[in-house]
Every structure is written in structure tokens, then in C-alpha cells.
Scaffold this active site. Structure first.
Site, PDB file in Angstrom:
ATOM      1  N   ASP A 149      34.032  40.195  36.901  1.00  0.00           N
ATOM      2  CA  ASP A 149      34.325  39.481  38.145  1.00  0.00           C
ATOM      3  C   ASP A 149      32.979  39.200  38.813  1.00  0.00           C
ATOM      4  O   ASP A 149      32.234  40.138  39.107  1.00  0.00           O
ATOM      5  CB  ASP A 149      35.203  40.395  39.033  1.00  0.00           C
ATOM      6  CG  ASP A 149      35.511  39.769  40.379  1.00  0.00           C
ATOM      7  OD1 ASP A 149      34.826  38.801  40.773  1.00  0.00           O
ATOM      8  OD2 ASP A 149      36.441  40.251  41.048  1.00  0.00           O
ATOM      9  N   PHE A 150      32.676  37.919  39.036  1.00  0.00           N
ATOM     10  CA  PHE A 150      31.334  37.601  39.542  1.00  0.00           C
ATOM     11  C   PHE A 150      31.085  38.055  40.986  1.00  0.00           C
ATOM     12  O   PHE A 150      29.982  37.920  41.497  1.00  0.00           O
ATOM     13  CB  PHE A 150      30.973  36.132  39.343  1.00  0.00           C
ATOM     14  CG  PHE A 150      31.966  35.108  39.849  1.00  0.00           C
ATOM     15  CD1 PHE A 150      32.593  35.222  41.065  1.00  0.00           C
ATOM     16  CD2 PHE A 150      32.224  33.979  39.065  1.00  0.00           C
ATOM     17  CE1 PHE A 150      33.479  34.259  41.515  1.00  0.00           C
ATOM     18  CE2 PHE A 150      33.118  33.003  39.506  1.00  0.00           C
ATOM     19  CZ  PHE A 150      33.745  33.155  40.736  1.00  0.00           C
ATOM     20  N   ASP A 153      33.776  36.218  31.982  1.00  0.00           N
ATOM     21  CA  ASP A 153      34.803  35.561  32.803  1.00  0.00           C
ATOM     22  C   ASP A 153      35.827  36.638  33.144  1.00  0.00           C
ATOM     23  O   ASP A 153      35.668  37.806  32.739  1.00  0.00           O
ATOM     24  CB  ASP A 153      35.471  34.377  32.067  1.00  0.00           C
ATOM     25  CG  ASP A 153      36.008  33.315  33.038  1.00  0.00           C
ATOM     26  OD1 ASP A 153      36.971  33.623  33.787  1.00  0.00           O
ATOM     27  OD2 ASP A 153      35.474  32.203  33.080  1.00  0.00           O
ATOM     28  N   HIS A 207      30.522  24.910  42.706  1.00  0.00           N
ATOM     29  CA  HIS A 207      31.247  23.815  43.376  1.00  0.00           C
ATOM     30  C   HIS A 207      32.706  24.191  43.669  1.00  0.00           C
ATOM     31  O   HIS A 207      33.377  23.509  44.429  1.00  0.00           O
ATOM     32  CB  HIS A 207      31.141  22.490  42.591  1.00  0.00           C
ATOM     33  CG  HIS A 207      31.999  22.402  41.371  1.00  0.00           C
ATOM     34  ND1 HIS A 207      32.180  21.231  40.670  1.00  0.00           N
ATOM     35  CD2 HIS A 207      32.728  23.338  40.706  1.00  0.00           C
ATOM     36  CE1 HIS A 207      32.983  21.435  39.650  1.00  0.00           C
ATOM     37  NE2 HIS A 207      33.327  22.712  39.649  1.00  0.00           N
TER      38      HIS A 207
HETATM   39  C1  LIG Z   1      35.741  25.448  36.817  1.00  0.00           C
HETATM   40  S1  LIG Z   1      35.873  26.750  35.638  1.00  0.00           S
HETATM   41  C2  LIG Z   1      34.317  26.631  34.806  1.00  0.00           C
HETATM   42  C3  LIG Z   1      34.318  27.294  33.468  1.00  0.00           C
HETATM   43  C4  LIG Z   1      33.051  27.057  32.616  1.00  0.00           C
HETATM   44  N1  LIG Z   1      31.847  27.505  33.265  1.00  0.00           N
HETATM   45  C5  LIG Z   1      32.952  25.606  32.211  1.00  0.00           C
HETATM   46  O1  LIG Z   1      32.077  24.879  32.729  1.00  0.00           O
HETATM   47  O2  LIG Z   1      33.752  25.169  31.358  1.00  0.00           O
HETATM   48  C6  LIG Z   1      35.706  28.132  36.686  1.00  0.00           C
HETATM   49  C7  LIG Z   1      35.746  29.453  35.961  1.00  0.00           C
HETATM   50  O3  LIG Z   1      35.542  30.496  36.926  1.00  0.00           O
HETATM   51  C8  LIG Z   1      36.307  31.596  36.525  1.00  0.00           C
HETATM   52  N2  LIG Z   1      36.476  32.508  37.658  1.00  0.00           N
HETATM   53  C9  LIG Z   1      37.191  32.325  38.791  1.00  0.00           C
HETATM   54  N3  LIG Z   1      37.088  33.394  39.592  1.00  0.00           N
HETATM   55  C10 LIG Z   1      36.274  34.277  38.959  1.00  0.00           C
HETATM   56  C11 LIG Z   1      35.765  35.569  39.285  1.00  0.00           C
HETATM   57  N4  LIG Z   1      36.087  36.163  40.438  1.00  0.00           N
HETATM   58  N5  LIG Z   1      34.945  36.156  38.410  1.00  0.00           N
HETATM   59  C12 LIG Z   1      34.601  35.557  37.251  1.00  0.00           C
HETATM   60  N6  LIG Z   1      35.053  34.338  36.877  1.00  0.00           N
HETATM   61  C13 LIG Z   1      35.879  33.717  37.726  1.00  0.00           C
HETATM   62  C14 LIG Z   1      37.593  30.975  36.042  1.00  0.00           C
HETATM   63  O4  LIG Z   1      38.326  31.853  35.233  1.00  0.00           O
HETATM   64  C15 LIG Z   1      37.055  29.744  35.297  1.00  0.00           C
HETATM   65  O5  LIG Z   1      36.824  30.036  33.940  1.00  0.00           O
END
Ligand SMILES: C[S@@+](CC[C@H](N)C(=O)[O-])C[C@H]1O[C@@H](n2cnc3c(N)ncnc32)[C@H](O)[C@@H]1O
Length: 412
Positions: free
Chosen positions: A297-298, A276, A317
């Protein structure tokens, strides 16, 4: 056929004729309802809601939507913020709570607290014992849990303006389906320059609350690796290389999913990795120490190549198709043909008869992020028509309306 509506319609029960049939249906469902039968419970909720709506007049429904529900949200959020629900639980989950005493402990004006609790009670969430004396219900007891209470702070307190002012954003964008993640209803409502509403919550110090809220959302739902959804011992473990990455939880938040996987399959082959953004990984301290925590960072190159599975829960989503394609491209590049799987754990909205939690999720994604919950057709389009070389191999479903599917993908 008339093309006008008489005002008297607004003050009559919305569908009095439907009431006896709905009560009969509810009784029949209740007769078949066994403990743990979630699908029957879901059906009863929908019937009970129809019953309530049939009994209420359109005027009353308007009052509910525009006064009662926003007022309830205001009272519940204030209660979380000031520590009211935690205090009431601490004083006794089954105790009778006196407004004067509570107000004194919290440093609140008793007249104010009395008005808030009176509305919470009138809406059915407290039991009135005497004037200004209440007992908690299971719902108000649960508000003392951070994973429940934090939803109110984040979604109502933090970014609650976006859905309310969504119509203004749509006026500005000529009522087009929102697909631009850089200019959403959130940006317009908050006149904000931060990348999105999730980053905004972080910027106002609500990052931990947002992560805990995600932990609350998943409570009581089957995890992705439950044998009723995705049988990992048959689909993932055979052929997995013993010391190679088994599951990479991409944007896995605080690690609820990967930690639960570890607890349920302690003897899994290979390694588990949680990724994350750096500040989130920093907070992910309560997971099994064998799980590697990796800031990532994805949208950047995936450093873990050739894992058995790349897992994404509630990630795609959050984004419109153009951003999802970038995230998927970084994953597809790292996958090993014939070995790696991409496992997406998300809603798959049916063509008809969509479940209310899925449509509510879609509204949340649309009004906050210009993103969406997807139908089966939309998943195929996103995964297979993007030129990423990916194909959907199977939708794995428990059959329950309120539980996400595992959308299993591989390199074509
Ligand atoms: C809706 S949450 C889902 C978290 C987890 N997968 C869950 O189901 O509990 C979205 C996640 O995406 C992460 N996120 C947002 N932008 C990101 C990025 N550019 N790279 C990696 N993670 C990211 C956020 O920090 C957050 O933890």
C-alpha cells in the site's frame, strides 16, 4: 455590440467561412504526413474536428452530444457486455454479418440488436451492406479486444454517472475546485461509501476489467524507457548497484510497464520489483518470473529502501495534492541521497494549447476522483513546495503532444 443571440444562429453551419481554409490546411498536412508521424496525425485530427464542427449547426451539435453520443455509448457497451464484437470477429473479421443470425447466437431480441447496430452504423462505425447486414470497421473489430472493450464496461457502464451528474456535486460544493478524495462527484452520483470509483469498480467485480483497461490506454504510446523519452542506459544503469533494486514500479497494476522494461532491457543491472495492492498483485501473473511481485500500500512505509529508481505511472493524477504528498513522503523516506531517483510518468499540461487527450484525462480525474492532470507549474509546486526534500531535476519529453513526460526527481 449585441448581447443577445438570434435563434437562427442555432440552425446555421457554425462557421461556414472557416470550411475552405480548414480543408486546405488538412490537405497541406496530409501532403506532409508520413507513416509513423504521430504529431502530424494529431494535428490532422484537431483540424478534422474543427472542420466537422464548422459544418455542423449548433442544433446538430447538441443532438450529437445529448442523443447520438450517449446512444452510441449505450450500443457499444451493450455489445461488449453481451459478447457481440467478439462473436462478429470470430465469425469473420471481413465477413458480412446478419442481425438475425447474430441475435440468435447471442440470445438477443433481433429487433433490439437491429436498432443498436443501425445507430452504430449511422455514427460511422459499421459498413452497411444491405438492410440489417453489416461489416466491421477497424474500430468495431478492436472492440473485441478486452483492453479496448473494457473501457466501455468500466467508464460508461461502471462509473459513467459521475461526469453526467458532476454539476449536481458542484452545486453541493459551491462550485469549488474539487480536492477532497473522500467526497467526490462519484460518491454523490452513486450514493456510495466505498473509498473511490476505482475501489467501487473492484467492489462490483470489475477489477480485472479496470486493470485491462489500463493496459489498453498505454497501447501505441512510447514507453517511459524509450530512448526518445528517458535514456535508461545513460541515466539509470551507470552506477547502479549490481544486486540492489533497480526499478520499483509503485502501484504498477498488472505489471505492463515493468514487464516491457524487462523485455527491452533483459541485461539490466539489479532487480525489478512490481508493487500494488494485494488483489492486483494476485492477478499479475503474466509477467517475467524474474520480476518480484510485492503487495504494498503506497500510503504505508516503503519496504524497498535505496532503490536506483522508484517509478510511478498514472498514479499521482489519481489523487489530489494532500494524498499525493503522503505517497511522495513514503517514497522520499526510502530514497538514498545522491543515488535514488523518483521517476513520475505523467502528463504535463502546457500553459496554452493543451492537447485534448490531456484535458479529457483531467476531466476524468476531476469528475471521478477529485484529482487532476497537472501543469509544469503544478508539478513544481507539488514536488518542491511540500517540504519533502524532493526537487525536479528534469522533465524528459519525447516532444509528442499525446505522450507523457518522465518527471525526474531526486532528494534536494
Ligand atoms: C491508474 S492505475 C495505474 C497502474 C499502472 N501504474 C499503469 O500505469 O498501468 C492505478 C493503480 O494504483 C493502484 N492503487 C490504488 N490505491 C493504491 C494503494 N493504496 N497502494 C498501492 N496501489 C494502489 C491500483 O490498484 C492501480 O493499479
Amino acid at each position: 455590440m449585441s448581447s443577445t443571440v438570434d435563434l437562427s444562429l442555432a440552425t446555421q453551419p457554425s462557421d461556414a467561412d472557416a470550411v475552405p481554409g480548414l480543408i486546405k490546411d488538412l490537405n497541406a498536412l496530409n501532403g506532409n504526413w508520413k507513416e509513423g508521424d504521430e504529431e502530424t496525425r494529431y494535428k490532422m485530427i484537431v483540424k478534422a474536428r474543427s472542420l466537422l464542427q464548422s459544418l455542423m449547426t449548433p442544433r446538430e451539435q447538441t443532438v450529437q452530444h445529448t442523443w447520438a453520443d450517449p446512444g452510441l455509448g449505450a450500443a457499444l457497451t451493450t455489445g461488449v457486455d453481451v459478447g457481440l464484437w467478439k462473436l462478429m470477429v470470430k465469425n469473420g473479421v471481413d465477413a458480412v454479418h446478419n442481425v438475425e443470425d447474430l441475435a440468435k447466437s447471442l440470445g438477443m431480441d433481433p429487433e433490439l440488436l437491429g436498432r443498436l447496430l443501425r445507430h452504430v452504423c449511422a455514427m460511422g462505425h459499421l459498413e452497411e451492406v444491405a438492410q440489417d447486414e453489416y461489416k466491421l470497421t477497424n474500430f468495431t473489430r478492436s472492440l473485441s479486444l478486452d483492453v479496448i472493450g473494457d473501457s466501455y464496461l468500466c467508464l460508461l457502464g461502471g462509473i459513467g454517472r459521475s461526469p453526467i451528474e458532476f454539476y449536481k456535486f458542484l452545486r453541493e460544493t459551491n462550485w469549488r475546485n474539487p480536492v477532497d478524495a473522500t467526497r467526490t462527484a462519484f460518491h454523490v452520483s452513486y450514493d456510495s461509501k466505498v473509498p473511490n470509483s476505482m475501489a467501487y469498480l473492484g467492489s462490483i467485480g470489475m477489477g480485472p476489467q479496470m486493470n485491462r483497461m489500463m493496459g489498453g490506454y498505454r497501447q501505441g504510446r512510447l514507453p517511459w524507457h524509450h530512448p526518445k523519452i528517458y535514456p535508461v542506459e545513460e541515466e539509470l544503469f551507470p552506477g547502479a548497484e549490481p544486486d540492489a533494486p533497480l526499478v520499483v514500479d509503485v502501484a504498477g497494476g498488472l505489471g505492463h510497464d515493468i514487464d516491457e522494461f524487462k523485455r527491452n532491457y533483459p541485461n539490466h543491472p539489479g532487480k525489478l520489483i512490481l508493487q500494488d495492492l494485494a488483489p492486483v498483485i494476485e492477478d499479475a501473473k503474466d509477467i517475467d518470473p524474474s520480476i518480484e511481485r510485492m503487495p504494498h500500500d503506497f500510503l504505508a512505509e516503503q519496504p524497498i529502501r535505496g532503490a536506483r529508481a522508484y517509478f510511478m505511472h498514472s498514479i499521482l493524477h489519481d489523487w489530489p495534492d494532500d494524498v499525493c504528498q503522503k505517497i511522495l513522503a513514503r517514497t522520499a523516506e526510502a530514497m538514498k541521497p545522491g543515488y535514488s531517483k523518483l521517476l513520475i510518468f505523467e502528463c504535463v499540461i502546457p500553459r496554452t494549447g493543451a492537447y485534448w487527450e490531456s484535458t479529457a484525462g483531467d476531466m476524468l480525474m476531476m469528475t471521478q476522483l477529485s484529482a487532476c492532470e497537472r501543469t509544469e507549474d503544478q508539478w513544481h509546486k507539488l514536488i518542491e513546495d511540500s517540504g519533502l526534500g524532493l526537487k525536479i531535476t528534469k522533465f524528459w519529453s519525447s516532444g509528442l503532444s499525446a505522450v507523457e513526460n518522465v518527471i525526474e526527481c531526486a532528494l534536494a
